[in-house]
Design an enzyme around this catalytic site. Structure first.
Site, PDB file in Angstrom:
ATOM      1  N   ASP A  32       0.846  -1.198   0.000  1.00 52.86           N
ATOM      2  CA  ASP A  32       0.000   0.000   0.000  1.00 52.86           C
ATOM      3  C   ASP A  32       0.883   1.250   0.000  1.00 52.86           C
ATOM      4  OD1 ASP A  32      -3.214   0.511   0.898  1.00 52.86           O
ATOM      5  OD2 ASP A  32      -1.830   2.205   1.131  1.00 52.86           O
ATOM      6  N   ILE A  33       0.465   2.233  -0.776  1.00 50.40           N
ATOM      7  CA  ILE A  33       1.265   3.462  -0.921  1.00 50.40           C
ATOM      8  C   ILE A  33       1.239   4.318   0.353  1.00 50.40           C
ATOM      9  CG2 ILE A  33      -0.527   5.015  -1.834  1.00 50.40           C
ATOM     10  CD1 ILE A  33       1.547   5.782  -4.029  1.00 50.40           C
ATOM     11  N   ASN A  90     -12.845  -3.235   2.388  1.00 56.67           N
ATOM     12  CA  ASN A  90     -13.775  -2.113   2.400  1.00 56.67           C
ATOM     13  C   ASN A  90     -14.664  -2.214   1.162  1.00 56.67           C
ATOM     14  OD1 ASN A  90     -12.618  -0.939   4.736  1.00 56.67           O
ATOM     15  ND2 ASN A  90     -10.976  -0.074   3.495  1.00 56.67           N
ATOM     16  N   GLN A  97     -15.055   2.424   0.656  1.00 55.43           N
ATOM     17  CA  GLN A  97     -14.138   1.917  -0.377  1.00 55.43           C
ATOM     18  C   GLN A  97     -13.756   3.068  -1.291  1.00 55.43           C
ATOM     19  OE1 GLN A  97     -15.815  -1.209  -2.794  1.00 55.43           O
ATOM     20  NE2 GLN A  97     -13.956  -1.484  -4.015  1.00 55.43           N
ATOM     21  N   HIS A 103     -10.305  -5.367  -3.691  1.00 56.42           N
ATOM     22  CA  HIS A 103      -8.996  -5.583  -3.093  1.00 56.42           C
ATOM     23  C   HIS A 103      -9.142  -5.988  -1.641  1.00 56.42           C
ATOM     24  CE1 HIS A 103     -10.048  -1.315  -2.718  1.00 56.42           C
ATOM     25  NE2 HIS A 103      -9.421  -1.333  -1.548  1.00 56.42           N
ATOM     26  N   HIS A 105      -7.044  -5.817   1.901  1.00 53.73           N
ATOM     27  CA  HIS A 105      -5.920  -5.276   2.656  1.00 53.73           C
ATOM     28  C   HIS A 105      -5.371  -6.377   3.558  1.00 53.73           C
ATOM     29  CE1 HIS A 105      -6.855  -0.850   2.068  1.00 53.73           C
ATOM     30  NE2 HIS A 105      -8.044  -1.375   1.790  1.00 53.73           N
TER      31      HIS A 105
END
Ligand code: AMP
Length: 119
Positions: A32-33, A90, A97, A103, A105
């Site tokens: 994750d960024i 989410n 979301q 996706h 997490h």
């Protein structure tokens, strides 16, 4: 309707970079960024599904199995299986979301506490 221009679709088309962890024909995983824990990765299916409900409704058995095997492959690559981790999906407006490509997490690498607020 699936948005072809969402950021994860662009990552899948290699139009923008990611810090890749693992991939095969069914999934791609990357860091994750904006990590919310010591370890924070995302796993996405290569097919076009907007959320977990859409994925579970429309994906083939091979896609479903391939994706979840990819989640496990990523957990192993992150070395968090022994101490534990948290999976979050989410979903939709109430689920906050942000990116409309399904996706998961994966959060770990520390005690995550009773809950994580995904700001
Ligand atoms: P969600 O609210 O579940 O849709 O979360 C989307 C997640 O995608 C957030 O945790 C973002 O930090 C993450 N994210 C957004 N853009 C990127 C990117 N280019 N590379 C990696 N992660 C991203």
């Amino acid at each position: 309707m699936y948005d072809q221009n969402n950021i994860f679709a662009k990552i899948l088309r290699s139009e923008i970079p990611c810090k890749k962890i693992a991939e095969d024909q069914y999934f791609l995983s990357f860091h994750d960024i904006a990590p919310k824990a010591a370890v924070h990765a995302l796993v996405i299916p290569t097919g076009h599904y907007k959320n977990v409900h859409d994925f579970t409704t429309r994906a083939s058995t091979d896609e479903l199995v391939g994706f979840w095997k990819g989640v496990n492959t990523t957990i192993d690559a992150l070395n968090v299986a022994q101490n534990g981790y948290r999976l979050i999906a989410n979903t939709g407006t109430d689920g906050r979301q942000d990116v409309p490509h399904f996706h998961i997490h994966i959060l770990g690498g520390q005690d995550l506490g009773p809950k994580i607020v995904m700001s």
